[in-house]
Scaffold this motif. Structure first.
Motif, PDB file in Angstrom:
ATOM      1  N   THR A  61      -5.354 -45.547   7.514  1.00 13.41           N
ATOM      2  CA  THR A  61      -6.760 -45.477   7.934  1.00 13.41           C
ATOM      3  C   THR A  61      -7.458 -46.764   7.532  1.00 13.41           C
ATOM      4  O   THR A  61      -7.666 -47.027   6.359  1.00 13.41           O
TER       5      THR A  61
ATOM      6  N   SER B 277      -6.965 -38.313   5.290  1.00 14.19           N
ATOM      7  CA  SER B 277      -7.004 -38.062   6.731  1.00 14.19           C
ATOM      8  C   SER B 277      -6.555 -36.646   7.067  1.00 14.19           C
ATOM      9  O   SER B 277      -7.087 -36.011   7.986  1.00 14.19           O
ATOM     10  N   THR B 278      -5.584 -36.126   6.331  1.00 12.23           N
ATOM     11  CA  THR B 278      -5.156 -34.745   6.561  1.00 12.23           C
ATOM     12  C   THR B 278      -6.281 -33.777   6.216  1.00 12.23           C
ATOM     13  O   THR B 278      -6.532 -32.809   6.940  1.00 12.23           O
TER      14      THR B 278
ATOM     15  N   ASN C  54     -13.768 -42.917  10.208  1.00 11.44           N
ATOM     16  CA  ASN C  54     -13.652 -41.994  11.317  1.00 11.44           C
ATOM     17  C   ASN C  54     -14.629 -40.858  11.072  1.00 11.44           C
ATOM     18  O   ASN C  54     -14.648 -40.279   9.990  1.00 11.44           O
TER      19      ASN C  54
ATOM     20  N   ASN D 154      -8.908 -33.958   8.994  1.00  7.55           N
ATOM     21  CA  ASN D 154      -8.533 -33.164  10.163  1.00  7.55           C
ATOM     22  C   ASN D 154      -8.725 -31.672   9.906  1.00  7.55           C
ATOM     23  O   ASN D 154      -9.134 -30.915  10.795  1.00  7.55           O
ATOM     24  N   ARG D 155      -8.422 -31.237   8.690  1.00  7.40           N
ATOM     25  CA  ARG D 155      -8.550 -29.824   8.358  1.00  7.40           C
ATOM     26  C   ARG D 155     -10.022 -29.401   8.387  1.00  7.40           C
ATOM     27  O   ARG D 155     -10.366 -28.339   8.930  1.00  7.40           O
TER      28      ARG D 155
ATOM     29  N   ASP E  13     -13.977 -39.920   7.298  1.00  9.79           N
ATOM     30  CA  ASP E  13     -12.727 -40.311   6.656  1.00  9.79           C
ATOM     31  C   ASP E  13     -12.784 -41.815   6.424  1.00  9.79           C
ATOM     32  O   ASP E  13     -13.222 -42.571   7.295  1.00  9.79           O
TER      33      ASP E  13
ATOM     34  N   ALA F  70     -12.468 -30.931  10.016  1.00  7.96           N
ATOM     35  CA  ALA F  70     -12.979 -31.083  11.377  1.00  7.96           C
ATOM     36  C   ALA F  70     -12.439 -30.002  12.300  1.00  7.96           C
ATOM     37  O   ALA F  70     -12.996 -29.772  13.372  1.00  7.96           O
TER      38      ALA F  70
ATOM     39  N   ARG G 148      -9.617 -30.079  13.902  1.00  7.16           N
ATOM     40  CA  ARG G 148      -8.797 -30.627  14.972  1.00  7.16           C
ATOM     41  C   ARG G 148      -8.223 -31.942  14.500  1.00  7.16           C
ATOM     42  O   ARG G 148      -8.748 -32.580  13.594  1.00  7.16           O
ATOM     43  N   ARG G 149      -7.148 -32.370  15.134  1.00 11.92           N
ATOM     44  CA  ARG G 149      -6.467 -33.590  14.708  1.00 11.92           C
ATOM     45  C   ARG G 149      -7.179 -34.798  15.307  1.00 11.92           C
ATOM     46  O   ARG G 149      -7.058 -35.092  16.501  1.00 11.92           O
ATOM     47  N   LEU G 150      -7.919 -35.509  14.477  1.00  7.22           N
ATOM     48  CA  LEU G 150      -8.676 -36.670  14.936  1.00  7.22           C
ATOM     49  C   LEU G 150      -8.186 -37.957  14.285  1.00  7.22           C
ATOM     50  O   LEU G 150      -8.185 -39.010  14.919  1.00  7.22           O
ATOM     51  N   ALA G 151      -7.808 -37.892  13.027  1.00  8.70           N
ATOM     52  CA  ALA G 151      -7.382 -39.093  12.316  1.00  8.70           C
ATOM     53  C   ALA G 151      -5.868 -39.254  12.410  1.00  8.70           C
ATOM     54  O   ALA G 151      -5.119 -38.274  12.427  1.00  8.70           O
TER      55      ALA G 151
END
Length: 466
Positions: A38, A17-18, A42, A21-22, A57, A24, A26-29
């Motif tokens: 999780t 998940s980290t 996602n 987010n990296r 994810d 993407a 932006r922080r989504l998960a």
């Protein structure tokens, strides 16, 4: 063209998940340092160095989990479905813990997929020298190149993303449009062809019944059980001489509600249909319209820049409850102000009332979506806007809008040359957008790009003119 999908898989708590987010941006998960956070897949659209792709994810992948707790089996199945849909797969492993038997088992399963595979050895932020990186043993997985990364600190992520996108041959998007590269004006031939219309909405809002009424035949299975439609299905429709490709999709529900494996698969297919469509008819249930899931779905359609028809379905039941269309419009305008530009139609798939209006509206929106507007008319409008409502002063200096030109369509995209683009605040941008909508009768998404006017460089003193 649909974006290629990159799936992140691996056992629980390795940092998928980290990394998601990296990539993407932006922080989504949800990220927590405990296994199994999780549960569902996602998805996000992403861009890396000018190249566009999608990333998914997944929950922790444990090949032997299927015989245990049912939830574990569902999480595993969702991960497998993500791999099936993906163009490439990244196996994420924990560099601190080293290679485990679960990593090896997951690698064996991935190898059978035939997809391009990559290994991301995560959590290597503690290593100070290249020789300290714990990657040698992960080459034993036999999945090709191994990338040491620290998703938390962005170390090595660029090299991983570059390798994946090069392997998939993802082209770079064209550079930002310049005002000089304006389109031919409306006299030029606009693109023709069937209109791709996607029918989307939450489960059980009556999508299949609606499409049956639209087609005039029992083309789809109709049921009151949420999730009957498991995949996207295309049908050709002709209406008043215009050809349509109508796609009925599975219900999209909020992430926490995606539990059954068939539904998890359906969500991705429905999202891809939005990518591939030009017009989206988003069905709302007249009994509970404008709820959180509706807002998220409509926001996704708007973000992707698709023409949108908001369809309040089951209106026959709404009328029985005493609701009026005027009241409903006001209520939805309060709940969904970010799509206030989209036309709203009230229908009943059961009786067929109002269904044909959706095709009429889609055809009208398509003309706007593909339209080219006269440059002189746009610049006259820009001048009137500044006379009636100048941009606010910024630190005592005035923002001037010099010139506007259309540089793309589907959706209509305009570049406005100005002296201080960074000072055009959100409120004034919205004001200019609304004036453009009013002047040209636009009910589709439009994009306004503010760019600093390029000043011509002066020749050095004494230089002779050519």
């Amino acid at each position: 063209m649909p974006r290629p999908l990159v799936a992140l898989v691996g056992r629980p708590n390795v940092g998928k998940s980290t990394l998601f987010n990296r990539l993407a941006g932006r922080r989504l998960a949800i990220v927590e340092d405990v296994p199994g956070v999780t549960r569902d897949r996602n998805y996000a659209d992403a861009e890396w160095d000018g190249r566009e792709f999608s990333v998914v994810d997944t929950g922790g992948f444990e090949p032997d989990a299927g015989g245990g707790e049912p939830l574990n089996a569902l999480v595993q199945r969702q991960a497998q479905l993500a791999v099936e849909e993906a163009a490439a797969v990244v196996l994420v492993v924990d560099g601190r813990e080293g290679l485990t038997s679960v990593d090896q088992a997951v690698a064996d399963l991935l190898r059978r997929s035939g997809k391009p595979l990559f290994v991301a050895v995560n959590k290597v932020d503690a290593a100070r020298h290249e020789g300290d990186l714990p990657i040698a043993e992960f080459h034993r997985l036999g999945l090709g190149e191994v990338f040491p990364v620290s998703a938390e600190h962005a170390r090595g992520v660029s090299e991983l993303a570059e390798a994946v996108l090069q392997r998939l041959a993802v082209p770079r998007a064209p550079p930002p449009p310049e005002a000089a590269e304006e389109l031919p004006e409306e006299g030029a031939d606009a693109p023709r062809g069937p209109i791709r219309l996607a029918i989307v909405g939450r489960p059980n809002v009556g999508k299949s019944t609606f499409v049956n009424a639209l087609l005039g035949q029992e083309r789809f299975v109709v049921s009151d059980v949420p999730g009957t439609t498991r995949d996207a299905i295309d049908s050709a429709v002709e209406h008043k001489g215009q050809q349509f490709i109508v796609t009925d999709t599975a219900g999209i529900r909020r992430k926490s509600g995606v539990a059954q494996k068939v539904e998890a698969y359906s969500v991705l297919r429905a999202m891809r249909c939005i990518d591939e469509s030009e017009v989206v008819a988003c069905l709302l249930d007249a009994g509970e319209a404008g709820v959180e899931q509706d807002a998220r779905l409509l926001g996704m359609v708007a973000e992707k820049g698709r023409a949108l028809v908001v369809v309040v379905n089951k209106w026959d039941l709404g009328e029985q409850g005493g609701a009026t269309q005027a009241w409903y419009r006001d209520e939805l305008a309060k709940r969904l102000p970010f799509v206030a530009w989209a036309p709203m139609i009230f229908t009943s798939g059961r009786t067929g009332k109002g269904v044909a209006k959706v095709l009429d509206t889609a055809a009208r929106l398509m003309e706007q979506y593909r339209a080219r507007f006269p440059t002189h008319a746009m610049n006259e409008l820009l001048e009137r806007i500044q006379v009636s409502h100048p941009a606010p002063l910024v630190r005592g200096r005035r923002v001037k809008l010099y010139y506007v030109a259309q540089v793309a369509y589907a959706p209509p995209t305009f570049v406005i040359q100005c002296n201080r683009p960074e000072s055009v605040n959100e409120h004034y941008q919205r004001y200019v957008e609304n004036r453009f909508r009013e002047a040209f009768g636009l009910e589709v998404p439009l994009r306004l790009v503010y760019k600093e006017r390029q000043r011509r460089s002066r020749p050095p003193p004494g230089a002779k003119k050519a």
